[in-house]
Design a protein around this motif. Structure first.
Motif, PDB file in Angstrom:
ATOM      1  N   VAL A  10     -20.934  35.802 -39.435  1.00 54.09           N
ATOM      2  CA  VAL A  10     -20.163  37.032 -39.308  1.00 54.09           C
ATOM      3  C   VAL A  10     -19.456  36.975 -37.967  1.00 54.09           C
ATOM      4  N   VAL A  11     -18.198  37.387 -37.930  1.00 50.70           N
ATOM      5  CA  VAL A  11     -17.445  37.439 -36.678  1.00 50.70           C
ATOM      6  C   VAL A  11     -17.187  38.908 -36.341  1.00 50.70           C
ATOM      7  N   LEU A  12     -17.556  39.285 -35.118  1.00 53.16           N
ATOM      8  CA  LEU A  12     -17.405  40.658 -34.645  1.00 53.16           C
ATOM      9  C   LEU A  12     -16.255  40.765 -33.654  1.00 53.16           C
ATOM     10  N   LYS A  13     -15.494  41.823 -33.737  1.00 52.37           N
ATOM     11  CA  LYS A  13     -14.500  42.154 -32.710  1.00 52.37           C
ATOM     12  C   LYS A  13     -15.213  42.985 -31.654  1.00 52.37           C
ATOM     13  N   VAL A  14     -15.058  42.610 -30.379  1.00 44.63           N
ATOM     14  CA  VAL A  14     -15.758  43.299 -29.298  1.00 44.63           C
ATOM     15  C   VAL A  14     -14.790  43.642 -28.171  1.00 44.63           C
ATOM     16  N   ARG A  15     -15.201  44.559 -27.309  1.00 51.06           N
ATOM     17  CA  ARG A  15     -14.362  44.970 -26.179  1.00 51.06           C
ATOM     18  C   ARG A  15     -14.602  44.129 -24.926  1.00 51.06           C
ATOM     19  N   LEU A  17     -16.542  40.562 -23.920  1.00 50.63           N
ATOM     20  CA  LEU A  17     -17.274  39.382 -24.364  1.00 50.63           C
ATOM     21  C   LEU A  17     -18.497  39.101 -23.498  1.00 50.63           C
ATOM     22  N   GLU A  18     -18.380  39.294 -22.194  1.00 53.36           N
ATOM     23  CA  GLU A  18     -19.532  39.037 -21.311  1.00 53.36           C
ATOM     24  C   GLU A  18     -20.689  39.973 -21.633  1.00 53.36           C
ATOM     25  N   ARG A  19     -20.394  41.242 -21.843  1.00 52.76           N
ATOM     26  CA  ARG A  19     -21.436  42.217 -22.202  1.00 52.76           C
ATOM     27  C   ARG A  19     -22.075  41.836 -23.542  1.00 52.76           C
ATOM     28  N   THR A  20     -21.238  41.404 -24.481  1.00 48.46           N
ATOM     29  CA  THR A  20     -21.730  40.995 -25.794  1.00 48.46           C
ATOM     30  C   THR A  20     -22.608  39.752 -25.687  1.00 48.46           C
ATOM     31  N   LYS A  21     -22.200  38.777 -24.884  1.00 48.68           N
ATOM     32  CA  LYS A  21     -23.007  37.568 -24.690  1.00 48.68           C
ATOM     33  C   LYS A  21     -24.380  37.940 -24.144  1.00 48.68           C
ATOM     34  N   LYS A  22     -24.411  38.811 -23.175  1.00 51.07           N
ATOM     35  CA  LYS A  22     -25.672  39.222 -22.565  1.00 51.07           C
ATOM     36  C   LYS A  22     -26.574  39.909 -23.606  1.00 51.07           C
ATOM     37  N   LYS A  96     -35.900  47.354 -23.150  1.00 51.70           N
ATOM     38  CA  LYS A  96     -34.559  46.990 -22.689  1.00 51.70           C
ATOM     39  C   LYS A  96     -33.582  48.159 -22.790  1.00 51.70           C
ATOM     40  N   GLY A  97     -34.098  49.334 -23.120  1.00 46.16           N
ATOM     41  CA  GLY A  97     -33.274  50.537 -23.137  1.00 46.16           C
ATOM     42  C   GLY A  97     -32.335  50.660 -24.324  1.00 46.16           C
ATOM     43  N   VAL A  98     -32.614  49.940 -25.393  1.00 43.19           N
ATOM     44  CA  VAL A  98     -31.786  50.032 -26.593  1.00 43.19           C
ATOM     45  C   VAL A  98     -32.236  51.254 -27.391  1.00 43.19           C
ATOM     46  N   LYS A  99     -31.292  52.113 -27.723  1.00 42.55           N
ATOM     47  CA  LYS A  99     -31.602  53.328 -28.479  1.00 42.55           C
ATOM     48  C   LYS A  99     -31.929  52.963 -29.926  1.00 42.55           C
ATOM     49  N   ILE A 100     -33.115  53.359 -30.361  1.00 37.76           N
ATOM     50  CA  ILE A 100     -33.537  53.134 -31.742  1.00 37.76           C
ATOM     51  C   ILE A 100     -32.964  54.263 -32.594  1.00 37.76           C
ATOM     52  N   ILE A 101     -32.239  53.905 -33.632  1.00 41.79           N
ATOM     53  CA  ILE A 101     -31.659  54.912 -34.512  1.00 41.79           C
ATOM     54  C   ILE A 101     -32.665  55.331 -35.577  1.00 41.79           C
ATOM     55  N   SER A 102     -33.419  54.355 -36.098  1.00 40.17           N
ATOM     56  CA  SER A 102     -34.440  54.680 -37.087  1.00 40.17           C
ATOM     57  C   SER A 102     -35.401  53.515 -37.252  1.00 40.17           C
ATOM     58  N   PRO A 117     -23.752  46.889 -28.000  1.00 40.18           N
ATOM     59  CA  PRO A 117     -22.934  47.623 -27.032  1.00 40.18           C
ATOM     60  C   PRO A 117     -21.564  48.073 -27.551  1.00 40.18           C
ATOM     61  N   ASP A 118     -21.055  47.438 -28.611  1.00 43.78           N
ATOM     62  CA  ASP A 118     -19.774  47.853 -29.186  1.00 43.78           C
ATOM     63  C   ASP A 118     -19.943  48.796 -30.368  1.00 43.78           C
ATOM     64  N   GLY A 119     -21.170  49.189 -30.641  1.00 38.33           N
ATOM     65  CA  GLY A 119     -21.415  50.154 -31.708  1.00 38.33           C
ATOM     66  C   GLY A 119     -21.678  49.548 -33.072  1.00 38.33           C
ATOM     67  N   HIS A 120     -21.732  48.215 -33.178  1.00 35.62           N
ATOM     68  CA  HIS A 120     -22.062  47.597 -34.463  1.00 35.62           C
ATOM     69  C   HIS A 120     -23.521  47.896 -34.790  1.00 35.62           C
ATOM     70  N   MET A 121     -23.755  48.368 -36.005  1.00 36.86           N
ATOM     71  CA  MET A 121     -25.123  48.667 -36.427  1.00 36.86           C
ATOM     72  C   MET A 121     -25.850  47.367 -36.725  1.00 36.86           C
ATOM     73  N   LEU A 122     -27.059  47.252 -36.180  1.00 35.90           N
ATOM     74  CA  LEU A 122     -27.904  46.090 -36.409  1.00 35.90           C
ATOM     75  C   LEU A 122     -29.246  46.544 -36.972  1.00 35.90           C
ATOM     76  N   GLU A 123     -29.879  45.650 -37.674  1.00 32.99           N
ATOM     77  CA  GLU A 123     -31.214  45.899 -38.225  1.00 32.99           C
ATOM     78  C   GLU A 123     -32.051  44.652 -37.976  1.00 32.99           C
ATOM     79  N   VAL A 124     -33.261  44.839 -37.500  1.00 34.69           N
ATOM     80  CA  VAL A 124     -34.255  43.766 -37.522  1.00 34.69           C
ATOM     81  C   VAL A 124     -35.299  44.210 -38.533  1.00 34.69           C
ATOM     82  N   TYR A 125     -35.756  43.248 -39.335  1.00 40.55           N
ATOM     83  CA  TYR A 125     -36.686  43.612 -40.397  1.00 40.55           C
ATOM     84  C   TYR A 125     -37.639  42.466 -40.691  1.00 40.55           C
TER      85      TYR A 125
END
Length: 164
Positions: A10-15, A17-22, A96-102, A117-125
């Protein structure tokens, strides 16, 4: 008929890149496989299995967010080995201060939802256990909380956020 072996990447558009890499390296634990400065693009892989599963390309200028009502990608899910790894991921995200949505037990999966950080929804399961699936009237539609994430909003409480 096309018969893919699996989804490749999947390719994401981000604002930024350094923040996304981190985020994808430090929070998600993905390996940075390559950064191409000429086009402001980075490629990430999990466990070195593939050349990349996620890529990110920086979009320059003021770019509007997609409206919540627009058709598009809902979220990207990352499968973990088992519930022990999911529990560790939950702790790590919170530290790491990541807001859990659910956090939700769907039946077929036990899932934690959050945004990058760009608002893309992620899920770990992790996959639900076969012996637990029999407890669900519909093992795809379980909405119960995760026993280790009682402080996370439940699925129905968070549905508005999840559907953005």
């Amino acid at each position: 008929m096309i018969c893919p072996d699996r989804i490749g990447h999947v390719v994401l558009k981000v604002r930024d890149l350094e923040r996304t890499k981190k985020f994808y390296a430090d929070v998600m634990g993905l390996e940075v496989m390559k950064v191409e400065p000429s086009i402001k693009m980075a490629f990430f892989a999990s466990n070195g299995r593939d050349h990349h599963e996620i890529a990110a390309i920086e979009i320059e200028g003021e770019v509007a967010d997609s409206p919540a009502t627009a058709v598009g990608l809902s979220h990207i899910a990352f499968r973990l080995r088992d519930e022990a790894h999911l529990r560790a991921a939950y702790t790590d995200l919170k530290e790491k201060g990541v807001k859990i949505i659910s956090g939700v037990n769907h039946g077929v999966t036990k899932s934690i939802y959050f945004r990058d950080p760009d608002g893309h929804m992620l899920e770990v399961y992790c996959d639900g256990l076969a012996e637990e699936l029999a407890q669900f009237p519909d093992p795809y539609m379980g909405m119960g909380p995760l026993d280790f994430a009682k402080d996370a909003p439940d699925f129905m409480e968070a549905f508005g956020e999840l559907s953005k």
